[in-house]
Motif scaffolding. Structure first.
Motif, PDB file in Angstrom:
ATOM      1  N   GLU A  96      41.500  96.293  51.181  1.00 25.37           N
ATOM      2  CA  GLU A  96      41.618  95.181  50.244  1.00 25.37           C
ATOM      3  C   GLU A  96      41.898  93.886  50.996  1.00 25.37           C
ATOM      4  N   HIS A  97      42.771  93.973  52.024  1.00 27.91           N
ATOM      5  CA  HIS A  97      43.066  92.778  52.820  1.00 27.91           C
ATOM      6  C   HIS A  97      41.817  92.313  53.558  1.00 27.91           C
ATOM      7  N   ILE A  98      41.049  93.267  54.080  1.00 27.03           N
ATOM      8  CA  ILE A  98      39.816  92.915  54.781  1.00 27.03           C
ATOM      9  C   ILE A  98      38.848  92.252  53.810  1.00 27.03           C
ATOM     10  N   MET A  99      38.752  92.833  52.607  1.00 29.51           N
ATOM     11  CA  MET A  99      37.864  92.252  51.600  1.00 29.51           C
ATOM     12  C   MET A  99      38.355  90.855  51.216  1.00 29.51           C
ATOM     13  N   ASP A 100      39.681  90.716  51.067  1.00 31.06           N
ATOM     14  CA  ASP A 100      40.236  89.399  50.756  1.00 31.06           C
ATOM     15  C   ASP A 100      39.948  88.426  51.883  1.00 31.06           C
ATOM     16  N   ASP A 101      40.111  88.903  53.137  1.00 34.38           N
ATOM     17  CA  ASP A 101      39.815  88.048  54.281  1.00 34.38           C
ATOM     18  C   ASP A 101      38.343  87.668  54.296  1.00 34.38           C
ATOM     19  N   ALA A 102      37.478  88.646  53.982  1.00 36.66           N
ATOM     20  CA  ALA A 102      36.044  88.360  53.936  1.00 36.66           C
ATOM     21  C   ALA A 102      35.752  87.350  52.833  1.00 36.66           C
ATOM     22  N   ASP A 103      36.413  87.517  51.689  1.00 38.45           N
ATOM     23  CA  ASP A 103      36.242  86.550  50.606  1.00 38.45           C
ATOM     24  C   ASP A 103      36.736  85.181  51.040  1.00 38.45           C
ATOM     25  N   ASN A 104      37.871  85.166  51.753  1.00 40.85           N
ATOM     26  CA  ASN A 104      38.397  83.892  52.242  1.00 40.85           C
ATOM     27  C   ASN A 104      37.433  83.258  53.233  1.00 40.85           C
TER      28      ASN A 104
ATOM     29  N   ILE B  49      44.813  99.626  51.059  1.00 41.15           N
ATOM     30  CA  ILE B  49      45.441  98.303  51.088  1.00 41.15           C
ATOM     31  C   ILE B  49      44.827  97.461  52.203  1.00 41.15           C
ATOM     32  N   GLU B  50      44.627  98.075  53.388  1.00 41.86           N
ATOM     33  CA  GLU B  50      44.013  97.348  54.499  1.00 41.86           C
ATOM     34  C   GLU B  50      42.596  96.915  54.140  1.00 41.86           C
TER      35      GLU B  50
ATOM     36  N   GLN C 228      48.981 112.285  54.199  1.00 37.42           N
ATOM     37  CA  GLN C 228      47.579 111.899  54.052  1.00 37.42           C
ATOM     38  C   GLN C 228      47.407 110.943  52.880  1.00 37.42           C
ATOM     39  N   ALA C 229      48.113 111.209  51.793  1.00 34.62           N
ATOM     40  CA  ALA C 229      48.022 110.321  50.630  1.00 34.62           C
ATOM     41  C   ALA C 229      48.527 108.927  50.983  1.00 34.62           C
ATOM     42  N   VAL C 230      49.619 108.875  51.740  1.00 36.32           N
ATOM     43  CA  VAL C 230      50.160 107.579  52.165  1.00 36.32           C
ATOM     44  C   VAL C 230      49.159 106.870  53.073  1.00 36.32           C
ATOM     45  N   ASN C 231      48.543 107.622  54.000  1.00 39.93           N
ATOM     46  CA  ASN C 231      47.545 107.020  54.895  1.00 39.93           C
ATOM     47  C   ASN C 231      46.361 106.481  54.112  1.00 39.93           C
TER      48      ASN C 231
END
Length: 181
Positions: free
Chosen positions: A113-121, A110-111, A101-104
């Motif tokens: 953060e990537h979505i937020m980065d993509d949204a920022d992009n 992380i996902e 669960q901790a890994v999930n």
């Protein structure tokens, strides 16, 4: 719990794990070698310490103490069984599940953060596109104003030329009139 902890202190981990309380072979494991019996003197010491603890700390009467002392062998056999039990238990499964669960959760973080980065992009791309559109609009406005300035200049030039040609015609007519007079 007290008896189990005392047994670990008195006998040690390895002796407890490789011994049995009575020394009698287990019915379910007849093919295995018989384990040696725990030292009787040390067992009596554990019983006496437990008796003292029950009388002075728990303040039990003599009958309750005798009933508890009879269970010392049972408590020790359970401790030995716990020590010999394979590590794959429900508790270990819970630990594995908790780690999974901790890994999930980390992967989701992380996902995200990537979505937020993509949204920022995407926001940055939209901002750049808007800036480019503004620049294009400014260029068009500039070109329109330049075209209108050019047209005005051309019209002005045409008017000047027209006026000059009209003046030239009038002057030519007046010269002709002057010559004819």
């Amino acid at each position: 719990m007290v008896v189990k902890n005392m047994a670990l202190v008195v006998f040690g981990h390895e002796v407890l794990k490789n011994s049995s309380v009575t020394g009698i072979q287990c019915n379910s494991k007849k093919n295995k070698e018989k384990k040696p019996k725990l030292d009787a003197t040390k067992l009596l010491a554990i019983k006496d310490i437990y008796r003292h603890w029950l009388a002075n700390t728990k303040k039990l009467d003599e009958i309750a103490i005798e009933c508890e002392i009879r269970n010392v062998g049972l408590y020790l056999s359970r401790k030995i069984a716990d020590m010999n039990r394979p590590l794959k238990t429900a508790a270990l499964d819970e630990i594995i599940d908790a780690n999974a669960q901790a890994v999930n959760i980390q992967q989701q973080h992380i996902e995200n953060e990537h979505i937020m980065d993509d949204a920022d992009n995407v926001d940055n791309d939209n901002l750049i596109r808007d800036q480019e559109l503004n620049i294009d609009a400014e260029k068009q406005d500039h070109n329109k104003s330049k075209d209108s300035d050019d047209k005005e200049a051309e019209n002005s030039l045409n008017e000047s030329l027209q006026t000059q040609s009209d003046d030239d015609e009038q002057q030519g007519e007046s010269n002709i009139e002057d010559e004819s007079v």
